[in-house]
Design a protein around this motif. Structure first.
Motif, PDB file in Angstrom:
ATOM      1  N   UNK A 219       0.857  -1.189   0.000  1.00 24.29           N
ATOM      2  CA  UNK A 219       0.000   0.000   0.000  1.00 24.29           C
ATOM      3  C   UNK A 219       0.889   1.234   0.000  1.00 24.29           C
ATOM      4  N   UNK A 220       0.627   2.130  -0.926  1.00 25.12           N
ATOM      5  CA  UNK A 220       1.401   3.372  -0.977  1.00 25.12           C
ATOM      6  C   UNK A 220       0.761   4.392  -0.042  1.00 25.12           C
ATOM      7  N   UNK A 221       1.347   4.522   1.154  1.00 18.03           N
ATOM      8  CA  UNK A 221       0.785   5.425   2.163  1.00 18.03           C
ATOM      9  C   UNK A 221       1.490   6.782   2.189  1.00 18.03           C
ATOM     10  N   UNK A 222       2.594   6.870   1.485  1.00  9.62           N
ATOM     11  CA  UNK A 222       3.448   8.042   1.643  1.00  9.62           C
ATOM     12  C   UNK A 222       3.151   9.117   0.601  1.00  9.62           C
ATOM     13  N   UNK A 223       2.859  10.311   1.072  1.00  6.81           N
ATOM     14  CA  UNK A 223       2.749  11.462   0.198  1.00  6.81           C
ATOM     15  C   UNK A 223       4.060  12.230   0.297  1.00  6.81           C
ATOM     16  N   UNK A 224       4.728  12.375  -0.841  1.00  6.00           N
ATOM     17  CA  UNK A 224       6.051  12.997  -0.839  1.00  6.00           C
ATOM     18  C   UNK A 224       5.914  14.510  -0.688  1.00  6.00           C
ATOM     19  N   UNK A 225       6.629  15.051   0.281  1.00  7.33           N
ATOM     20  CA  UNK A 225       6.606  16.490   0.554  1.00  7.33           C
ATOM     21  C   UNK A 225       7.745  17.168  -0.201  1.00  7.33           C
ATOM     22  N   UNK A 226       7.449  18.281  -0.841  1.00 10.27           N
ATOM     23  CA  UNK A 226       8.462  19.058  -1.561  1.00 10.27           C
ATOM     24  C   UNK A 226       8.971  20.183  -0.646  1.00 10.27           C
ATOM     25  N   UNK A 227      10.293  20.224  -0.437  1.00 13.80           N
ATOM     26  CA  UNK A 227      10.874  21.260   0.414  1.00 13.80           C
ATOM     27  C   UNK A 227      11.977  21.991  -0.355  1.00 13.80           C
ATOM     28  N   UNK A 228      12.212  23.251   0.028  1.00 16.22           N
ATOM     29  CA  UNK A 228      13.154  24.101  -0.706  1.00 16.22           C
ATOM     30  C   UNK A 228      14.199  24.636   0.267  1.00 16.22           C
ATOM     31  N   UNK A 229      15.420  24.121   0.117  1.00 16.64           N
ATOM     32  CA  UNK A 229      16.525  24.441   1.023  1.00 16.64           C
ATOM     33  C   UNK A 229      17.502  25.409   0.366  1.00 16.64           C
ATOM     34  N   UNK A 230      17.884  26.431   1.097  1.00 17.67           N
ATOM     35  CA  UNK A 230      18.930  27.358   0.669  1.00 17.67           C
ATOM     36  C   UNK A 230      20.031  27.333   1.723  1.00 17.67           C
ATOM     37  N   UNK A 231      21.160  26.746   1.372  1.00 16.21           N
ATOM     38  CA  UNK A 231      22.291  26.714   2.312  1.00 16.21           C
ATOM     39  C   UNK A 231      23.156  27.953   2.112  1.00 16.21           C
ATOM     40  N   UNK A 232      23.472  28.615   3.213  1.00 14.45           N
ATOM     41  CA  UNK A 232      24.264  29.844   3.184  1.00 14.45           C
ATOM     42  C   UNK A 232      25.706  29.499   3.554  1.00 14.45           C
ATOM     43  N   UNK A 253      19.175  14.652  12.380  1.00 12.33           N
ATOM     44  CA  UNK A 253      19.337  15.119  13.758  1.00 12.33           C
ATOM     45  C   UNK A 253      20.794  14.989  14.211  1.00 12.33           C
ATOM     46  N   UNK A 254      21.320  16.070  14.761  1.00  9.63           N
ATOM     47  CA  UNK A 254      22.674  16.164  15.313  1.00  9.63           C
ATOM     48  C   UNK A 254      23.793  16.185  14.269  1.00  9.63           C
ATOM     49  N   UNK A 255      23.455  16.108  12.985  1.00 10.25           N
ATOM     50  CA  UNK A 255      24.477  16.306  11.961  1.00 10.25           C
ATOM     51  C   UNK A 255      24.728  17.803  11.806  1.00 10.25           C
ATOM     52  N   UNK A 256      25.814  18.139  11.117  1.00 12.61           N
ATOM     53  CA  UNK A 256      26.173  19.541  10.920  1.00 12.61           C
ATOM     54  C   UNK A 256      25.764  19.996   9.522  1.00 12.61           C
ATOM     55  N   UNK A 257      25.556  21.298   9.382  1.00 10.11           N
ATOM     56  CA  UNK A 257      25.175  21.868   8.100  1.00 10.11           C
ATOM     57  C   UNK A 257      25.583  23.340   8.060  1.00 10.11           C
ATOM     58  N   UNK A 258      25.611  23.893   6.853  1.00  6.29           N
ATOM     59  CA  UNK A 258      25.747  25.338   6.722  1.00  6.29           C
ATOM     60  C   UNK A 258      24.424  25.957   7.164  1.00  6.29           C
ATOM     61  N   UNK A 259      24.437  27.226   7.607  1.00  6.12           N
ATOM     62  CA  UNK A 259      23.166  27.859   7.984  1.00  6.12           C
ATOM     63  C   UNK A 259      22.122  27.669   6.882  1.00  6.12           C
ATOM     64  N   UNK A 260      20.930  27.288   7.291  1.00  8.95           N
ATOM     65  CA  UNK A 260      19.888  26.907   6.339  1.00  8.95           C
ATOM     66  C   UNK A 260      18.735  27.892   6.353  1.00  8.95           C
ATOM     67  N   UNK A 261      18.317  28.297   5.167  1.00  6.81           N
ATOM     68  CA  UNK A 261      17.104  29.083   4.990  1.00  6.81           C
ATOM     69  C   UNK A 261      16.137  28.238   4.166  1.00  6.81           C
ATOM     70  N   UNK A 262      15.020  27.827   4.774  1.00  4.22           N
ATOM     71  CA  UNK A 262      14.020  27.059   4.043  1.00  4.22           C
ATOM     72  C   UNK A 262      12.913  27.998   3.574  1.00  4.22           C
ATOM     73  N   UNK A 263      12.528  27.879   2.321  1.00  2.00           N
ATOM     74  CA  UNK A 263      11.508  28.747   1.735  1.00  2.00           C
ATOM     75  C   UNK A 263      10.354  27.920   1.172  1.00  2.00           C
ATOM     76  N   UNK A 264       9.283  28.596   0.836  1.00  2.00           N
ATOM     77  CA  UNK A 264       8.093  27.913   0.321  1.00  2.00           C
ATOM     78  C   UNK A 264       8.282  27.414  -1.108  1.00  2.00           C
ATOM     79  N   UNK A 265       9.197  28.033  -1.830  1.00  2.00           N
ATOM     80  CA  UNK A 265       9.450  27.684  -3.233  1.00  2.00           C
ATOM     81  C   UNK A 265      10.874  28.101  -3.569  1.00  2.00           C
ATOM     82  N   UNK A 300      12.808   9.288   1.534  1.00  2.00           N
ATOM     83  CA  UNK A 300      11.617   8.448   1.416  1.00  2.00           C
ATOM     84  C   UNK A 300      10.322   9.240   1.489  1.00  2.00           C
ATOM     85  N   UNK A 301      10.281  10.294   2.289  1.00  2.00           N
ATOM     86  CA  UNK A 301       9.038  11.042   2.480  1.00  2.00           C
ATOM     87  C   UNK A 301       9.106  12.468   1.945  1.00  2.00           C
ATOM     88  N   UNK A 302      10.247  12.862   1.432  1.00  2.00           N
ATOM     89  CA  UNK A 302      10.377  14.242   0.986  1.00  2.00           C
ATOM     90  C   UNK A 302      11.478  14.397  -0.052  1.00  2.00           C
TER      91      UNK A 302
END
Length: 344
Positions: A219-232, A253-265, A300-302
């Motif tokens: 059964x396909x229960x997963x709706x894939x979410x679209x996200x927009x990441x801007x790494x600074x 969780x607990x991994x490192x990243x460049x400062x992130x700005x998430x936007x709607x598109x 898997x979900x996004x």
């Protein structure tokens, strides 16, 4: 000849020479089983060797820092597996004096150990007649017996577990469990099964009814979410940048990243500078888009539509990290790939 005996005979001829096949050490079997969940054998093999080199015993893993565990796991994805692995090692050391429980229920009580992993360790290490049911086993049983119950439904999970118990070889459970998983991975593969050379083809319901590629049903229960990441990606005159540790229970969780700005598109240069105006920690001289076409990182979900923006500044504050040390930090593979390719 019975179903289980045909699986055993096939396994003796076709089994791959894999490092965890030559041991019944529950620590090594546990590492391999957790690592190979959602990971191909070819991809997981180098990680398995590297993990055991760094953590030869459960005590070594329990005493390690989470940062080191995550760094060695980098690239395997599903990082909750690594965090659970670390937590479980501490449980085994603190609550069981460094010895893994030798019963199915005892193993299943460990953090991050579900029915499949408990069954695998119990049968392979302690010869306990407990059937394993993973994706490969679902496929073999579903096709051979023509079962069209969804494998991810409550009814399906129970039915296949009962069926697996009914057809397993109790006297040689160690080889049988490894054999049926191997059979599903190599003979009864998802896309290119070798039905012509299959020892089960005379009585396989899916082959007889031309439903090989229709089974198993999920059964396909997963709706894939679209996200927009801007790494600074900050860079100052001393070749320093900024990394932040992800908090909370989300992905990475607990991994490192460049400062992130998430936007709607997706956003362009003008929109980015407007959003950042007044929010920047340091005065920025230039803002340059590194990749015009967003990198789509599929989980898997996004799906993460990702852009990297290079922010050049004269001097960062005390949070600055020398660029040459960035590779020491555990980061998502999406960022690891960028770090490899970006030249300053």
């Amino acid at each position: 000849m019975s179903f289980s005996q045909k699986i055993l005979d096939w396994y003796q001829i076709h089994k791959r020479d894999l490092p965890w096949r030559s041991t019944v050490d529950p620590y090594k079997i546990w590492i391999s089983e957790i690592m190979l969940q959602q990971t191909r054998v070819a991809q997981g093999m180098p990680y398995y060797h590297k993990f055991l080199e760094n953590f030869p015993t459960v005590h070594d893993l329990a005493n390690a820092s989470e940062e080191k565990v995550l760094k060695l796991w980098q690239g395997l994805g599903y990082y909750s597996r690594a965090r659970n692995l670390h937590a479980t090692a501490k449980m085994v050391v603190d609550d069981h004096k460094g010895n893994f429980p030798d019963t199915y229920n005892g193993l299943k009580a460990l953090k991050g150990v579900g029915d499949y992993t408990a069954s695998a360790i119990a049968s392979i290490c302690f010869d306990i007649p407990e059937p394993v049911v993973d994706g490969n086993v679902y496929r073999v049983l579903s096709r051979y017996f023509g079962v069209d119950l969804p494998i991810n439904s409550t009814q399906g999970v129970k039915y296949f577990k009962d069926l697996a118990r009914e057809v397993m070889d109790v006297k040689n459970i160690r080889d049988y469990n490894q054999g049926i998983m191997e059979f599903g991975a190599m003979q009864c593969a998802p896309k290119n099964p070798d039905c012509e050379g299959c020892p089960l083809n005379e009585s396989c319901v899916a082959l007889k009814e031309n439903r090989v590629f229709q089974l198993p049903i999920k059964i396909n229960k997963t709706k894939v979410r679209q996200r927009y990441f801007n790494y600074l990606v900050y860079l100052d005159g001393n070749k320093r940048t900024i990394l932040e540790q992800r908090q909370g229970k989300g992905i990475w969780q607990n991994l490192y990243q460049f400062p992130l700005l998430e936007t709607e598109d997706l956003i362009e240069h003008k929109e980015l500078t407007q959003i950042l105006n007044g929010k920047l920690k340091d005065a920025v001289n230039t803002v340059v888009l590194y990749n015009k076409e967003p990198i789509v990182h599929k989980l898997s979900h996004q799906h993460l539509h990702t852009r990297f923006w290079i922010l050049e500044t004269d001097e960062l504050n005390s949070e600055g990290i020398p660029w040459k040390k960035v590779h020491n930090y555990p980061v998502p593979v999406l960022l690891a790939d960028f770090i490899k390719t970006f030249k300053i």
